[in-house]
Design an enzyme around this catalytic site. Structure first.
Site, PDB file in Angstrom:
ATOM      1  N   PHE A 148       0.819  -1.221   0.000  1.00 19.85           N
ATOM      2  CA  PHE A 148       0.000   0.000   0.000  1.00 19.85           C
ATOM      3  C   PHE A 148       0.852   1.270   0.000  1.00 19.85           C
ATOM      4  CE2 PHE A 148       0.952   0.094   4.540  1.00 19.85           C
ATOM      5  CZ  PHE A 148       1.010   1.454   4.811  1.00 19.85           C
ATOM      6  N   LYS A 172      -1.102  -6.950  -9.358  1.00 20.97           N
ATOM      7  CA  LYS A 172      -2.107  -7.021  -8.290  1.00 20.97           C
ATOM      8  C   LYS A 172      -1.691  -6.013  -7.210  1.00 20.97           C
ATOM      9  CE  LYS A 172      -2.705  -8.432  -4.440  1.00 20.97           C
ATOM     10  NZ  LYS A 172      -3.346  -7.331  -3.711  1.00 20.97           N
ATOM     11  N   GLU A 175      -4.970  -3.801  -1.947  1.00 22.57           N
ATOM     12  CA  GLU A 175      -6.414  -3.547  -1.920  1.00 22.57           C
ATOM     13  C   GLU A 175      -6.732  -2.318  -1.076  1.00 22.57           C
ATOM     14  OE1 GLU A 175      -4.628  -5.907  -0.627  1.00 22.57           O
ATOM     15  OE2 GLU A 175      -5.660  -7.111   0.883  1.00 22.57           O
ATOM     16  N   ARG A 176      -5.704  -1.776  -0.389  1.00 18.78           N
ATOM     17  CA  ARG A 176      -5.992  -0.605   0.452  1.00 18.78           C
ATOM     18  C   ARG A 176      -5.984   0.698  -0.338  1.00 18.78           C
ATOM     19  NH1 ARG A 176      -2.386  -1.862   5.691  1.00 18.78           N
ATOM     20  NH2 ARG A 176      -1.413  -3.472   4.446  1.00 18.78           N
ATOM     21  N   SER A 225       5.356  -6.959   3.362  1.00 20.98           N
ATOM     22  CA  SER A 225       5.955  -7.284   4.656  1.00 20.98           C
ATOM     23  C   SER A 225       6.703  -8.627   4.570  1.00 20.98           C
ATOM     24  CB  SER A 225       4.871  -7.320   5.725  1.00 20.98           C
ATOM     25  OG  SER A 225       3.821  -8.153   5.308  1.00 20.98           O
ATOM     26  N   CYS A 280       9.537   1.904   3.509  1.00 21.77           N
ATOM     27  CA  CYS A 280      10.505   0.856   3.845  1.00 21.77           C
ATOM     28  C   CYS A 280      11.906   1.441   3.934  1.00 21.77           C
ATOM     29  CB  CYS A 280      10.463  -0.255   2.816  1.00 21.77           C
ATOM     30  SG  CYS A 280      11.068   0.276   1.224  1.00 21.77           S
ATOM     31  N   GLU A 382       9.310  -4.278  12.909  1.00 23.82           N
ATOM     32  CA  GLU A 382       8.985  -3.064  12.150  1.00 23.82           C
ATOM     33  C   GLU A 382       7.677  -2.467  12.695  1.00 23.82           C
ATOM     34  OE1 GLU A 382       7.598  -3.766   8.084  1.00 23.82           O
ATOM     35  OE2 GLU A 382       8.836  -2.085   7.435  1.00 23.82           O
TER      36      GLU A 382
HETATM   37  P1  NAD Z   1       1.536  -6.509   3.044  1.00 22.95           P
HETATM   38  O1  NAD Z   1       2.558  -7.579   3.163  1.00 22.95           O
HETATM   39  O2  NAD Z   1       0.399  -6.514   3.994  1.00 22.95           O
HETATM   40  O3  NAD Z   1       0.845  -6.568   1.588  1.00 22.95           O
HETATM   41  C1  NAD Z   1       1.632  -6.602   0.424  1.00 22.95           C
HETATM   42  C2  NAD Z   1       0.844  -7.343  -0.665  1.00 22.95           C
HETATM   43  O4  NAD Z   1       0.606  -8.695  -0.236  1.00 22.95           O
HETATM   44  C3  NAD Z   1      -0.523  -6.733  -0.941  1.00 22.95           C
HETATM   45  O5  NAD Z   1      -0.736  -6.704  -2.329  1.00 22.95           O
HETATM   46  C4  NAD Z   1      -1.491  -7.658  -0.234  1.00 22.95           C
HETATM   47  O6  NAD Z   1      -2.729  -7.755  -0.868  1.00 22.95           O
HETATM   48  C5  NAD Z   1      -0.778  -8.996  -0.277  1.00 22.95           C
HETATM   49  N1  NAD Z   1      -1.091  -9.840   0.887  1.00 22.95           N
HETATM   50  C6  NAD Z   1      -1.476  -9.422   2.109  1.00 22.95           C
HETATM   51  N2  NAD Z   1      -1.653 -10.472   2.921  1.00 22.95           N
HETATM   52  C7  NAD Z   1      -1.378 -11.582   2.201  1.00 22.95           C
HETATM   53  C8  NAD Z   1      -1.371 -12.984   2.508  1.00 22.95           C
HETATM   54  N3  NAD Z   1      -1.672 -13.427   3.715  1.00 22.95           N
HETATM   55  N4  NAD Z   1      -1.020 -13.833   1.538  1.00 22.95           N
HETATM   56  C9  NAD Z   1      -0.697 -13.392   0.312  1.00 22.95           C
HETATM   57  N5  NAD Z   1      -0.678 -12.067  -0.023  1.00 22.95           N
HETATM   58  C10 NAD Z   1      -1.010 -11.179   0.906  1.00 22.95           C
HETATM   59  O7  NAD Z   1       2.327  -5.129   3.072  1.00 22.95           O
HETATM   60  P2  NAD Z   1       1.728  -3.668   3.170  1.00 22.95           P
HETATM   61  O8  NAD Z   1       1.227  -3.440   4.549  1.00 22.95           O
HETATM   62  O9  NAD Z   1       0.835  -3.393   2.027  1.00 22.95           O
HETATM   63  O10 NAD Z   1       3.049  -2.800   2.934  1.00 22.95           O
HETATM   64  C11 NAD Z   1       3.927  -2.451   3.957  1.00 22.95           C
HETATM   65  C12 NAD Z   1       5.080  -3.414   4.038  1.00 22.95           C
HETATM   66  O11 NAD Z   1       5.800  -3.443   2.815  1.00 22.95           O
HETATM   67  C13 NAD Z   1       6.103  -3.004   5.090  1.00 22.95           C
HETATM   68  O12 NAD Z   1       6.550  -4.158   5.747  1.00 22.95           O
HETATM   69  C14 NAD Z   1       7.212  -2.373   4.287  1.00 22.95           C
HETATM   70  O13 NAD Z   1       8.476  -2.377   4.889  1.00 22.95           O
HETATM   71  C15 NAD Z   1       7.187  -3.239   3.074  1.00 22.95           C
HETATM   72  N6  NAD Z   1       7.819  -2.579   1.946  1.00 22.95           N
HETATM   73  C16 NAD Z   1       9.021  -3.057   1.536  1.00 22.95           C
HETATM   74  C17 NAD Z   1       9.675  -2.447   0.496  1.00 22.95           C
HETATM   75  C18 NAD Z   1      10.995  -2.972   0.012  1.00 22.95           C
HETATM   76  O14 NAD Z   1      11.368  -2.655  -1.093  1.00 22.95           O
HETATM   77  N7  NAD Z   1      11.710  -3.755   0.791  1.00 22.95           N
HETATM   78  C19 NAD Z   1       9.100  -1.349  -0.150  1.00 22.95           C
HETATM   79  C20 NAD Z   1       7.858  -0.893   0.294  1.00 22.95           C
HETATM   80  C21 NAD Z   1       7.223  -1.522   1.347  1.00 22.95           C
END
Ligand code: NAD
Length: 498
Positions: A148, A172, A175-176, A225, A280, A382
């Protein structure tokens, strides 16, 4: 209620069975709902991608680059609208949303040079009458799953390079905040991208699993994450795909006794609290080296943090806006309580922050902890909010060891005037992206983005040459053109060039 849907290359009139709410973080209400797709929808999207991809791969790279040039101009022309849309779902302030989109556009600018990048390698006369050349071909159909927090930049990191190298790409998004990726896909079409080369499927875990299991999707790029990144990596690789999966972070900013503390406070304010800490590459941990540095830094930090302006995302004076959802606000406030329970000193408490006129908005005030120690779970995990934790170190060695030993290894920054210390630090620290007097060392688009340890699973990074390698496979041709004379005898030993 407004409904956000997919962006597909075909008419899809089966009504969705599941939806997810999209909030208005400034006011706390639900502003729209997004249709959640399933495996059947993905099958149709993959079929459309399969149909379109060979034609796109056959378009010469210069023409593919022209689409990138057109797209860049269209995004620039629509920047205001895109930034407002992004802010309205994410909550970051407008200037920051423009930065989000701009950083993605920089990858598109890299993609404008794709003909040069795809030139390949050639060796004339590798053996008697033998020439060898290598070139890169698209993997076919790729998919991206994005978080998101950068709904402009991260979809463009992936889709830009995947498309420019001749693939079809299925995105994909989170969804937020699902609207900006759809708008970007529309602009790509307007820029001349053929139908089917970029599609957006909305969804949650169900769609992610369908992507990971689909036999015709050859590569998956994930950002989110760490636990989910690890899951995505394992499941995708088990299904025979190449997978790059970027995870969470806990970046440290190390402040040496010789650092310019006023500059450090400025840098830290932006890097720890900008975008409400939902980056991140944020700097949520500051490590002053030596007692004197800690005391002086704390003295300057407190008034700077107290002066931060939290406001709605359209407030041009605000330093940062609300966090993305009520659930995320609650999670951040729980972590603040955990920090207190674990014995850290809560110096500035951002809990319970209410913005006048927007009392239901998802705001969290800036928060500062001092005397945080490495055994605390609030340090190890985090938080992803506007929370800065001070961990005091006695020496340079101790300071280097902190980010090196941490489970995450995304980014790190060192503030110093000492070139030797900086050089040592950059060489020795066990982290993927290093800033020297640069608080948010996000590499430029023609370099490459990726962390180490639990911040990234897989072995290639985003964008730059690493991105090109991820979205292509190399083919090597060894050729000999007979001169018309008698052909050589059969060879039963492995051929050598000697
Ligand atoms: P998230 O892991 O909740 O969601 C990321 C994606 O995974 C979304 O598209 C979501 O729909 C999907 N998802 C969520 N739950 C899932 C599940 N149980 N099984 C399969 N797919 C699932 O992350 P977020 O809250 O949207 O984003 C924040 C996180 O992303 C933080 O941890 C941040 O550090 C990380 N991030 C990392 C980088 C990097 O390059 N390392 C960059 C930006 C954000």
């Amino acid at each position: 209620m407004r409904e956000i849907s997919h962006k597909l290359a075909f008419v899809h009139d089966t009504p969705p069975t599941r939806y997810s709410d999209v909030f208005d973080p400034n006011n706390g209400g639900v502003q729209a709902r997004v249709a959640l797709g399933d495996a059947a929808l993905l099958d149709l999207a993959v079929a459309a991608a399969k149909k379109a991809q060979p034609g796109w791969a056959a378009v010469n790279p210069q023409r593919r680059a022209r689409v990138m040039f057109n797209f860049k101009a269209l995004v620039e022309a629509n920047m205001n609208e895109l930034a407002h849309l992004l802010s309205s779902e994410h909550g970051k302030v407008i200037a920051d949303s423009k930065g989000d989109i701009q950083r993605g556009l920089e990858v598109i600018e890299f993609c404008c040079g794709i003909p040069h990048v795809l030139k390949g390698e050639y060796t004339q006369g590798a053996g008697p009458g033998i020439d060898v050349y290598s070139f890169r071909q698209p993997i076919g159909i790729g998919a991206g799953i994005t978080p998101f927090n950068f709904p402009g930049m991260i979809p463009l990191w992936m889709s830009g390079v995947a498309i420019a190298t001749g693939n079809a790409f299925i995105l994909k998004p989170s969804e937020r905040d699902p609207s900006v990726p759809v708008r970007l896909a529309e602009l790509f079409l307007e820029a001349g991208l053929p139908e089917g080369i970029l599609q957006v499927v909305q969804g949650d875990k169900e769609m992610v699993d369908a992507i990971l299991d689909h036999p015709d999707i050859k590569g998956v790029s994930f950002v989110g994450s760490s636990d989910i990144a690890h899951y995505v990596y394992n499941r995708g690789v088990a299904a025979g795909k190449r997978v790059q999966a970027m995870g969470g972070a806990k970046n440290h900013g190390i402040v040496m006794p010789d650092a310019d503390l006023d500059q450090v406070v400025n840098d830290l304010s932006g890097a720890a609290f900008g975008s409400a800490g939902e980056r991140c590459m944020a700097l949520p941990v500051v490590v002053p080296v030596g007692e004197k540095t800690a005391i002086a830094l704390r003295e300057k930090l407190i008034p700077a943090i107290e002066a931060l302006r939290v406001g709605v995302s359209t407030d041009a004076e605000a330093h940062y806006g609300p966090v993305v959802t009520a659930a995320h606000k609650q999670k951040i406030e729980n972590w603040i309580q955990t920090g207190v329970d674990e014995g850290a000193e809560l110096v500035v408490d951002g809990r319970g922050f209410k913005l006048q006129g927007h009392e239901e908005g998802f705001f969290v005030g800036p928060t500062l902890f001092d005397h945080v120690t490495t055994d605390m779970s609030a340090y190890k995990e985090e938080i992803f909010g506007p929370v800065l934790q001070m961990v005091r170190a006695d020496s340079f060695e101790e300071a280097v060891s902190l980010p090196s030993k941490h489970q995450y290894g995304n980014g790190v920054a060192l503030f110093t005037r000492n070139g030797h210390a900086a050089r040592e630090f950059a060489a020795r620290v066990d982290v993927g992206m290093v800033g020297i007097n640069v608080p948010i060392p996000v590499p430029v688009a023609y370099h490459t983005f990726g962390g180490w340890k639990r911040s990234a699973f897989g072995d290639t990074n985003q964008h730059g040459m690493e991105g090109v390698k991820f979205w292509t496979k190399v083919k090597t041709v060894t050729q000999r053109w007979p001169d018309g004379g008698a052909s050589a005898d059969s060879a039963f030993v492995i051929p050598t060039m000697g």
